[in-house]
Scaffold this active site. Structure first.
Site, mmCIF file in Angstrom:
data_model
loop_
_atom_site.group_PDB
_atom_site.id
_atom_site.type_symbol
_atom_site.label_atom_id
_atom_site.label_comp_id
_atom_site.label_asym_id
_atom_site.label_seq_id
_atom_site.Cartn_x
_atom_site.Cartn_y
_atom_site.Cartn_z
ATOM 1 N N HIS A 1 44.659 44.985 36.055
ATOM 2 C CA HIS A 1 43.449 45.392 35.318
ATOM 3 C C HIS A 1 43.231 46.876 35.529
ATOM 4 O O HIS A 1 44.063 47.559 36.143
ATOM 5 C CB HIS A 1 42.247 44.541 35.736
ATOM 6 C CG HIS A 1 41.928 44.592 37.198
ATOM 7 N ND1 HIS A 1 41.484 45.735 37.819
ATOM 8 C CD2 HIS A 1 42.010 43.646 38.156
ATOM 9 C CE1 HIS A 1 41.292 45.477 39.103
ATOM 10 N NE2 HIS A 1 41.612 44.218 39.337
ATOM 11 N N HIS B 1 43.656 48.530 39.108
ATOM 12 C CA HIS B 1 45.049 48.767 39.501
ATOM 13 C C HIS B 1 45.620 49.947 38.713
ATOM 14 O O HIS B 1 46.361 50.767 39.247
ATOM 15 C CB HIS B 1 45.930 47.540 39.198
ATOM 16 C CG HIS B 1 45.455 46.265 39.834
ATOM 17 N ND1 HIS B 1 45.210 45.127 39.117
ATOM 18 C CD2 HIS B 1 45.175 45.958 41.122
ATOM 19 C CE1 HIS B 1 44.816 44.165 39.930
ATOM 20 N NE2 HIS B 1 44.773 44.648 41.158
ATOM 21 N N CYS C 1 38.849 33.968 55.347
ATOM 22 C CA CYS C 1 38.634 34.104 53.899
ATOM 23 C C CYS C 1 39.996 34.173 53.222
ATOM 24 O O CYS C 1 40.773 35.092 53.470
ATOM 25 C CB CYS C 1 37.825 35.352 53.567
ATOM 26 S SG CYS C 1 37.755 35.620 51.784
ATOM 27 N N CYS D 1 40.495 37.422 51.056
ATOM 28 C CA CYS D 1 40.854 38.643 51.792
ATOM 29 C C CYS D 1 42.085 38.442 52.638
ATOM 30 O O CYS D 1 42.629 39.402 53.185
ATOM 31 C CB CYS D 1 39.725 39.088 52.719
ATOM 32 S SG CYS D 1 38.223 39.505 51.863
ATOM 33 N N CYS E 1 31.884 35.456 53.015
ATOM 34 C CA CYS E 1 32.617 36.718 52.931
ATOM 35 C C CYS E 1 31.834 37.622 51.981
ATOM 36 O O CYS E 1 31.514 37.204 50.862
ATOM 37 C CB CYS E 1 34.015 36.450 52.372
ATOM 38 S SG CYS E 1 34.752 37.917 51.647
ATOM 39 N N HIS F 1 33.826 38.143 48.593
ATOM 40 C CA HIS F 1 34.140 37.014 47.702
ATOM 41 C C HIS F 1 32.997 36.019 47.565
ATOM 42 O O HIS F 1 33.118 35.051 46.817
ATOM 43 C CB HIS F 1 35.415 36.310 48.176
ATOM 44 C CG HIS F 1 36.627 37.170 48.013
ATOM 45 N ND1 HIS F 1 37.085 38.006 49.001
ATOM 46 C CD2 HIS F 1 37.451 37.358 46.955
ATOM 47 C CE1 HIS F 1 38.154 38.650 48.565
ATOM 48 N NE2 HIS F 1 38.395 38.282 47.327
ATOM 49 N N LYS G 1 30.919 42.684 30.103
ATOM 50 C CA LYS G 1 32.091 43.219 29.421
ATOM 51 C C LYS G 1 33.385 42.738 30.049
ATOM 52 O O LYS G 1 34.420 42.773 29.436
ATOM 53 C CB LYS G 1 32.047 44.736 29.450
ATOM 54 C CG LYS G 1 31.123 45.250 28.386
ATOM 55 C CD LYS G 1 31.374 46.685 28.092
ATOM 56 C CE LYS G 1 30.483 47.111 26.947
ATOM 57 N NZ LYS G 1 30.277 48.516 26.903
ATOM 58 N N LYS H 1 35.692 36.844 31.869
ATOM 59 C CA LYS H 1 36.837 36.189 31.248
ATOM 60 C C LYS H 1 36.398 35.212 30.172
ATOM 61 O O LYS H 1 37.056 35.050 29.167
ATOM 62 C CB LYS H 1 37.652 35.453 32.309
ATOM 63 C CG LYS H 1 38.621 36.367 32.991
ATOM 64 C CD LYS H 1 39.772 35.571 33.581
ATOM 65 C CE LYS H 1 40.746 36.511 34.260
ATOM 66 N NZ LYS H 1 41.087 36.161 35.593
HETATM 67 O O1 ME8 Z 1 44.497 44.389 48.249
HETATM 68 N N1 ME8 Z 1 38.304 49.980 41.143
HETATM 69 O O2 ME8 Z 1 45.938 43.934 46.505
HETATM 70 P P1 ME8 Z 1 44.949 43.896 45.231
HETATM 71 C C1 ME8 Z 1 39.274 50.748 41.645
HETATM 72 N N2 ME8 Z 1 47.796 43.228 48.183
HETATM 73 N N3 ME8 Z 1 40.420 50.282 42.155
HETATM 74 C C2 ME8 Z 1 40.608 48.959 42.171
HETATM 75 C C3 ME8 Z 1 39.619 48.077 41.675
HETATM 76 C C4 ME8 Z 1 38.429 48.642 41.137
HETATM 77 N N4 ME8 Z 1 37.447 47.918 40.598
HETATM 78 N N5 ME8 Z 1 40.079 46.825 41.830
HETATM 79 C C5 ME8 Z 1 41.321 46.924 42.409
HETATM 80 C C6 ME8 Z 1 45.600 44.104 47.815
HETATM 81 N N6 ME8 Z 1 41.646 48.205 42.610
HETATM 82 C C7 ME8 Z 1 46.778 43.994 48.771
HETATM 83 C C8 ME8 Z 1 47.219 45.385 49.121
HETATM 84 S S1 ME8 Z 1 48.833 47.078 50.420
HETATM 85 C C9 ME8 Z 1 49.884 47.015 51.683
HETATM 86 C C10 ME8 Z 1 48.360 45.438 50.112
HETATM 87 C C11 ME8 Z 1 42.917 48.726 43.147
HETATM 88 O O3 ME8 Z 1 45.763 43.352 44.119
HETATM 89 C C12 ME8 Z 1 42.702 49.549 44.400
HETATM 90 O O4 ME8 Z 1 43.813 50.364 44.599
HETATM 91 O O5 ME8 Z 1 43.684 43.228 45.581
HETATM 92 C C13 ME8 Z 1 42.623 48.483 45.456
HETATM 93 O O6 ME8 Z 1 42.782 48.979 46.766
HETATM 94 C C14 ME8 Z 1 43.767 47.591 45.026
HETATM 95 O O7 ME8 Z 1 43.698 47.627 43.580
HETATM 96 C C15 ME8 Z 1 43.675 46.174 45.542
HETATM 97 O O8 ME8 Z 1 44.696 45.432 44.919
#
Ligand code: ME8
Length: 640
Positions: free
Chosen positions: A19, A22, A127, A130, A144, A147, A297, A300
């Site tokens: 999304h 990311h 959790c 997390c 948590c 969540h 907005k 889902k």
């Molecule tokens: O935490 N605004 O993965 P994840 C800005 N697998 N950035 C965002 C965001 C938002 N609303 N939502 C997500 C994990 N991100 C672990 C990481 S690393 C060794 C393991 C981005 O899929 C941001 O970079 O939950 C956040 O830190 C990351 O997605 C979390 O991705």
């Protein structure tokens, strides 16, 4: 010091599709990598997916598939999304790959051999979202905080990493290296975790009886590795730790980018793991805030989740990169809104930068047949002043952007772009042409072209496609980067004919966001139309500017029309206006009036009119009165 730069994103969980959160982190990493490459660094960019753990196991089960099949599918979607967005990562690591699993086992064995892992019993609140245990203090109403889910108390025998042993060392390291975690608010967050109560040891295993989807511990095959201990190691496994050339070259320059949600694993688990395994620490942890959006907005059930690729196809890749990098102040949260995307495109890209390029290239075609004119030293036309401004903007941009402060950096470049638009208004090349001041005209145009080339070059890590179009239109081959030569404004070849570039950043004719809203809220739209109201986006399409009347003449055979020459601030143009019965032509030159500047040209009385003047009358039979503007308002100023 070697000019080496290594940037990473978090590896994303494969339990959901990519999304905009990311996408933001990955775009920022791509920008940082390209920026450093431009600055002459050997630059390397890693992203990937995090595939083990409870969360993925549960998601796969819910979809009636195996964790590996599920991970293959979603990981593929992440990789393809970044490729389709033109993000230029050097490697994409998956934690289910052999090359990663092997390094995790190697590091676990090292930590085990050093005596930092022990077997013990643990009870805690877990959790799944997390993938970690929470202390009572961290929970909110037994839930948590991220969540909003009631946490289960789990007690089991497990392996533990002696994280507490490194508490004092890590506190000292962060205090002595204030930039290690930036910006400051996140350093303070970590320091307060470290200075609060004693750090607990980290539970780093899960019994296979409960979870088998993971990396088996090298010293006990009844357990798999805790997903965070596994995932963090991706940053070195992808480089080929311990003997890989890439590991040796890049590791200690590592710049991790994450959002505020995963500060604890990166700020505490990871440095202590590295220390225990005898690896050097990463360079910096760079933490950004969250993109927040209107719940409705993103819901889902409404079927309107914002997908990164949809945004790119709706607005353009460079436009979306610009919006993300310009709109979020590093470290703070930002609001995601398509209205703001539209504004940024219309004001910053179309109006400031796009207009500068179009005006300059149009004038070049008109006055020099599209060819780069000579620079005339006798008529420098403020060349030194422009060079000075370029240097100061470029240096500000590079130093802010290098410290991840993209918004502040970009703003510095825009100060220069806006100055160039003012420079055109000040020197009025069309007037120089009319007065036959060719030498001055040459220098002004050359200064503008050199400046545009430098801007395109400096912005190329962000406006990847548009900069490439501009640079290749202006030069036969791309130059090797050398900041000093870019700042010298001596990059172009005299006599070289600049190619057409078209409109780089079209103004948004249709406000996509407004249209979307209209779809979701048809009743509201209908009501608006009933009342004869227009949306602000509709109004914003009309480009009304202050123009100065230069000349006015009657048109033979018409008692109503005058032919006017006006300076619109953008150019000099002809307007046919129906004001002959209200004004003597001699009374008009010098007046500042309002001009609708983006009206389609119309033929009136066999003459072409490029726009319309604004005049008012109360009743049909009244004479029109021109809307005059005070002389202090600059010509070309836009009504907003
Ligand atoms: O935490 N605004 O993965 P994840 C800005 N697998 N950035 C965002 C965001 C938002 N609303 N939502 C997500 C994990 N991100 C672990 C990481 S690393 C060794 C393991 C981005 O899929 C941001 O970079 O939950 C956040 O830190 C990351 O997605 C979390 O991705």
């Amino acid at each position: 010091m070697d000019k080496v730069f290594y940037v990473t994103t978090p590896i994303y969980y494969v339990n959901a599709e990519p999304h905009i959160g990311h996408a933001y982190t990955t775009i920022l990493a791509d920008f940082m990598c390209r920026l450093h490459r431009m600055l002459g660094y050997d630059s390397y960019f890693l992203t990937g997916t995090d595939e083990h753990g409870d969360k993925i196991n549960i998601a796969a089960r819910d979809h009636g598939t195996t964790p590996q099949e599920y991970a293959d599918r979603i990981s593929g979607i992440f990789k393809k999304t970044w490729e389709d967005m033109g993000l230029d990562f050097n490697d994409f690591i998956r934690t289910s790959e052999q090359r990663h699993e092997q390094v995790v086992r190697e590091i676990l064995q090292k930590v085990y051999d050093s005596g930092d892992i022990y077997f013990g019993s643990y009870g805690g609140y877990y959790c799944v979202g997390c993938e970690r245990f929470f202390t009572e203090k961290e929970m909110v109403d037994g839930k948590c905080p991220d969540h909003d889910r009631k946490l289960d108390y789990i007690e089991e025998k497990n392996y533990f990493f002696k994280m507490s042993k490194y508490q004092g060392w890590l506190t000292d390291h962060i205090t002595a290296n204030p930039d290690f975690i930036r910006p400051e608010r996140y350093r303070n967050e970590v320091l307060s975790m470290l200075r609060g109560e004693a750090l607990e040891d980290l539970c780093i295993s899960r019994p296979k009886t409960r979870l088998s989807w993971g990396i088996t511990l090298p010293f006990d095959e009844n357990f798999v590795t805790y997903v965070w201990f596994d995932a963090l190691i991706n940053y070195v496994s992808a480089l080929g730790y311990p003997d890989g050339e890439k590991y040796k070259k890049y590791w200690s320059s590592a710049q991790h980018i994450i959002a505020k949600d995963i500060v604890k694993p990166h700020g505490i688990f990871w440095p202590t793991m590295l220390k225990s395994a005898g690896l050097p620490l990463y360079g910096n942890l760079n933490v950004h805030g969250y993109w927040n959006m209107d719940e409705a907005k993103m819901s889902k059930s409404l079927g309107n989740v914002v997908r990164p690729l949809d945004l790119v196809s709706r607005y353009g890749g460079d436009q979306i990169r610009y919006f993300f990098l310009r709109e979020m102040t590093f470290g703070n949260d930002a609001r995601f809104s398509e209205d703001v995307i539209v504004d940024r495109i219309n004001y910053d890209l179309a109006n400031d930068l796009g207009n500068l390029v179009n005006r300059t290239l149009n004038m070049l075609n008109k006055f020099f047949d599209g060819k780069v004119p000579a620079f005339e030293p006798g008529e420098p036309a403020d060349r030194d002043e422009i060079r000075k401004r370029l240097r100061s903007s470029a240096e500000g941009y590079i130093s802010f952007a290098s410290a991840f402060q993209t918004s502040l950096g970009i703003e510095r470049m825009w100060e220069f772009v806006r100055h160039l638009n003012k420079y055109i208004d000040q020197y009025k090349p069309w007037q120089l042409s009319k007065e036959g001041r060719t030498a001055a005209l040459s220098s002004v145009m050359r200064n503008l072209l050199e400046s545009i080339y430098s801007v395109a070059f400096l912005l190329s890590p962000m406006l990847v496609n548009s900069s490439a179009v501009l640079m290749s239109a202006m030069r036969r081959s791309a130059a090797e980067f050398d900041l000093e030569s870019i700042l010298s404004m001596e990059q172009l070849e005299e006599g070289y004919r600049i190619k057409e570039v078209g409109i780089l950043f079209p103004r948004l004719e249709k406000a996509a966001a407004a249209e979307e809203e209209g779809k979701n809220d048809g009743a509201k739209k209908e009501k608006t139309m009933e009342e004869g109201l227009v949306d602000i986006q509709d109004f914003a399409k009309i480009d009304i500017r202050v123009a100065k009347i230069l000349k006015a003449e009657r048109i033979e055979g018409s008692d109503k029309l005058l032919e006017l020459q006006v300076d619109s601030g953008l150019d000099e143009r002809t307007i046919i206006a129906g004001i002959a019965q209200a004004y003597d032509p001699e009374s008009l030159p010098g007046k500042k009036i309002l001009l609708v500047a983006n009206l389609k040209p119309a033929v009136i009385f066999k003459k072409k009119s490029f726009g319309m003047l604004l005049a008012a009358k109360k009743d049909r039979g009244d004479r029109p009165v021109l809307i005059e503007v005070h002389e202090s308002v600059p010509t070309g100023a836009r009504l907003s």
